[in-house]
Design an enzyme around this catalytic site. Sequence first.
Site, PDB file in Angstrom:
ATOM      1  N   THR A  54       0.840  -1.065  -0.042  1.00  0.00           N
ATOM      2  CA  THR A  54      -0.026  -0.097  -0.037  1.00  0.00           C
ATOM      3  C   THR A  54       1.012   1.179  -0.022  1.00  0.00           C
ATOM      4  OG1 THR A  54      -0.151   0.153   2.482  1.00  0.00           O
ATOM      5  CG2 THR A  54      -1.783  -1.226   1.384  1.00  0.00           C
ATOM      6  N   GLY A  55       0.395   2.336  -0.547  1.00  0.00           N
ATOM      7  CA  GLY A  55       1.174   3.538  -0.688  1.00  0.00           C
ATOM      8  C   GLY A  55       2.602   3.541  -1.729  1.00  0.00           C
TER       9      GLY A  55
ATOM     10  N   THR B 288       3.158   4.119  -4.561  1.00  0.00           N
ATOM     11  CA  THR B 288       3.347   5.240  -5.707  1.00  0.00           C
ATOM     12  C   THR B 288       4.257   6.356  -5.493  1.00  0.00           C
ATOM     13  OG1 THR B 288       1.371   6.337  -5.410  1.00  0.00           O
ATOM     14  CG2 THR B 288       1.198   4.709  -6.894  1.00  0.00           C
TER      15      THR B 288
ATOM     16  N   ILE C 104       8.740   6.207   0.406  1.00  0.00           N
ATOM     17  CA  ILE C 104       9.289   4.830   0.784  1.00  0.00           C
ATOM     18  C   ILE C 104       8.514   3.649   0.308  1.00  0.00           C
ATOM     19  CG2 ILE C 104       9.609   3.586   3.223  1.00  0.00           C
ATOM     20  CD1 ILE C 104       9.311   6.387   4.728  1.00  0.00           C
ATOM     21  N   GLY C 105       7.295   3.720  -0.019  1.00  0.00           N
ATOM     22  CA  GLY C 105       6.357   2.615  -0.541  1.00  0.00           C
ATOM     23  C   GLY C 105       7.029   2.342  -1.809  1.00  0.00           C
TER      24      GLY C 105
ATOM     25  N   TYR D   8      -1.216  11.761  14.388  1.00  0.00           N
ATOM     26  CA  TYR D   8      -0.199  11.037  13.780  1.00  0.00           C
ATOM     27  C   TYR D   8       0.679  10.200  14.292  1.00  0.00           C
ATOM     28  CZ  TYR D   8       3.659   9.684  10.803  1.00  0.00           C
ATOM     29  OH  TYR D   8       4.618   8.937  10.053  1.00  0.00           O
TER      30      TYR D   8
HETATM   31  N1  LIG Z   1       8.444  10.829   5.121  1.00  0.00           N
HETATM   32  C1  LIG Z   1       8.903  10.598   6.479  1.00  0.00           C
HETATM   33  O1  LIG Z   1       9.183  11.619   6.995  1.00  0.00           O
HETATM   34  C2  LIG Z   1       8.090   9.415   7.262  1.00  0.00           C
HETATM   35  C3  LIG Z   1       8.759   9.201   8.495  1.00  0.00           C
HETATM   36  C4  LIG Z   1       8.347   8.199   9.280  1.00  0.00           C
HETATM   37  C5  LIG Z   1       7.299   7.221   8.873  1.00  0.00           C
HETATM   38  N2  LIG Z   1       6.577   7.447   7.575  1.00  0.00           N
HETATM   39  C6  LIG Z   1       5.662   6.736   7.143  1.00  0.00           C
HETATM   40  O2  LIG Z   1       6.124   6.038   6.214  1.00  0.00           O
HETATM   41  C7  LIG Z   1       4.919   5.866   5.064  1.00  0.00           C
HETATM   42  C8  LIG Z   1       5.010   6.421   3.647  1.00  0.00           C
HETATM   43  O3  LIG Z   1       5.251   7.609   3.942  1.00  0.00           O
HETATM   44  P1  LIG Z   1       6.186   8.482   2.532  1.00  0.00           P
HETATM   45  O4  LIG Z   1       6.772   9.523   3.538  1.00  0.00           O
HETATM   46  O5  LIG Z   1       6.795   7.720   1.799  1.00  0.00           O
HETATM   47  O6  LIG Z   1       4.605   9.173   2.047  1.00  0.00           O
HETATM   48  P2  LIG Z   1       4.347   9.743   0.692  1.00  0.00           P
HETATM   49  O7  LIG Z   1       5.526  10.084  -0.218  1.00  0.00           O
HETATM   50  O8  LIG Z   1       3.453  10.880   0.948  1.00  0.00           O
HETATM   51  O9  LIG Z   1       3.428   8.549  -0.041  1.00  0.00           O
HETATM   52  C9  LIG Z   1       2.261   8.075   0.577  1.00  0.00           C
HETATM   53  C10 LIG Z   1       1.813   6.914  -0.393  1.00  0.00           C
HETATM   54  O10 LIG Z   1       0.683   6.671   0.211  1.00  0.00           O
HETATM   55  C11 LIG Z   1      -0.578   6.464  -0.829  1.00  0.00           C
HETATM   56  N3  LIG Z   1      -1.584   7.053   0.080  1.00  0.00           N
HETATM   57  C12 LIG Z   1      -1.923   8.162   1.040  1.00  0.00           C
HETATM   58  N4  LIG Z   1      -3.176   8.280   1.318  1.00  0.00           N
HETATM   59  C13 LIG Z   1      -3.779   7.289   1.065  1.00  0.00           C
HETATM   60  C14 LIG Z   1      -5.091   6.589   1.173  1.00  0.00           C
HETATM   61  N5  LIG Z   1      -5.837   7.312   1.848  1.00  0.00           N
HETATM   62  N6  LIG Z   1      -5.386   5.397   0.637  1.00  0.00           N
HETATM   63  C15 LIG Z   1      -4.460   4.789   0.071  1.00  0.00           C
HETATM   64  N7  LIG Z   1      -3.392   5.074  -0.289  1.00  0.00           N
HETATM   65  C16 LIG Z   1      -2.999   6.377   0.233  1.00  0.00           C
HETATM   66  C17 LIG Z   1      -0.078   7.719  -1.403  1.00  0.00           C
HETATM   67  O11 LIG Z   1      -0.799   7.764  -2.830  1.00  0.00           O
HETATM   68  P3  LIG Z   1      -2.271   8.380  -3.205  1.00  0.00           P
HETATM   69  O12 LIG Z   1      -2.042   9.772  -2.534  1.00  0.00           O
HETATM   70  O13 LIG Z   1      -2.105   8.450  -4.784  1.00  0.00           O
HETATM   71  O14 LIG Z   1      -3.238   7.552  -2.462  1.00  0.00           O
HETATM   72  C18 LIG Z   1       1.296   7.508  -1.880  1.00  0.00           C
HETATM   73  O15 LIG Z   1       1.604   6.455  -2.729  1.00  0.00           O
HETATM   74  C19 LIG Z   1       3.643   6.285   5.894  1.00  0.00           C
HETATM   75  O16 LIG Z   1       3.212   5.342   6.835  1.00  0.00           O
HETATM   76  C20 LIG Z   1       4.359   7.322   7.043  1.00  0.00           C
HETATM   77  O17 LIG Z   1       3.865   7.541   7.965  1.00  0.00           O
HETATM   78  C21 LIG Z   1       7.182   8.473   6.751  1.00  0.00           C
END
Ligand SMILES: NC(=O)c1ccc[n+]([C@@H]2O[C@H](COP(=O)([O-])OP(=O)(O)OC[C@H]3O[C@@H](n4cnc5c(N)ncnc54)[C@H](OP(=O)(O)O)[C@@H]3O)[C@@H](O)[C@H]2O)c1
Length: 268
Positions: free
Chosen positions: A10-11, A13, A16-17, A154
């Site tokens: 999930t996520g 696109t 990190i995903g 969060y």
């Molecule tokens: N970046 C950081 O600093 C950080 C730090 C610690 C933990 N994390 C965790 O790492 C994970 C990934 O975060 P990221 O930083 O890589 O974020 P990101 O770049 O914002 O990517 C989020 C991904 O999740 C999808 N997504 C968002 N809302 C969604 C929904 N309602 N239903 C289905 N898919 C959804 C988005 O695609 P769509 O918008 O098209 O749905 C996108 O593919 C998250 O769980 C975040 O909490 C991030």
Amino acid sequence: METKQTVLITGATSGIGKELALLFAKEQYKLVIVARNQEKLESTADELKQIGSPQVTPISCDLSVAGNAQQLYDQVKQKGIQIGILVNDAGAGEHGFFKETRLEEELAIIQLNVASLVHLTKLYLQEMVERNEGKILQLASIAAYQPTPLLAVYAATKAFVLSFTDALINELKDTNVTMTALIPGPTDTEFFVRAHAENVKATDNVDDPAVVAKVGFEALMSGKPHAVAPGMTSQIVMSSLMSNQQVAAMARKQMEEKPVVSEDDKKN
Ligand SMILES: NC(=O)c1ccc[n+]([C@@H]2O[C@H](COP(=O)([O-])OP(=O)(O)OC[C@H]3O[C@@H](n4cnc5c(N)ncnc54)[C@H](OP(=O)(O)O)[C@@H]3O)[C@@H](O)[C@H]2O)c1
């Protein structure tokens, strides 16, 4: 040649995903990728196929809506796809004082970060335990260790994810199913912009999502309980030695906006 299992991310696109999806694709795993934006899903699917995944199934699904995790599971089942590895990556936050942030947005975040993660874990873990094989990666965060003012909901969802994961790791110890919590610190993704937090101090020092994903991938594949992003171990140790209010005061500083530098100040 050994046929590799299918990985559901999930996520997948962005951030990190997406980096995790790229790692699995390079190793020739089949993938089911999930996010909301259809166009991004399709372009990501093409990219993943180009670098080696033999089969990529994009599914558009909004996991912030109750019931959609079940629909996703049913859709994957209908396609006859068995999931060997689950990556619960999709997550979001909302920056601001709790008295001012939007309740609707925060309830959607709890649905996405917590309820959908639990729902997908329940359904796929049961199948995995029955087959006595499988792996699950849960996206926690350094925020799981730090009550975080201005990102309170969060951080609480991530504390849930970490506690939930650690409890299940214990429940799974007599099986061949493993679960891993990935614990990133601030990472250079779309997260902060989406959370309306692009100017907070935490964005001054961010990790490369490819590096974070690699740490998670390696821990997941070797069945380790935690994958801690580089530099975060010392923060975890420090947080464990402080009171929750001391940790909250420290975390708050990171969530405060950086001072605005005017053009005149830049010249001086
Ligand atoms: N970046 C950081 O600093 C950080 C730090 C610690 C933990 N994390 C965790 O790492 C994970 C990934 O975060 P990221 O930083 O890589 O974020 P990101 O770049 O914002 O990517 C989020 C991904 O999740 C999808 N997504 C968002 N809302 C969604 C929904 N309602 N239903 C289905 N898919 C959804 C988005 O695609 P769509 O918008 O098209 O749905 C996108 O593919 C998250 O769980 C975040 O909490 C991030």
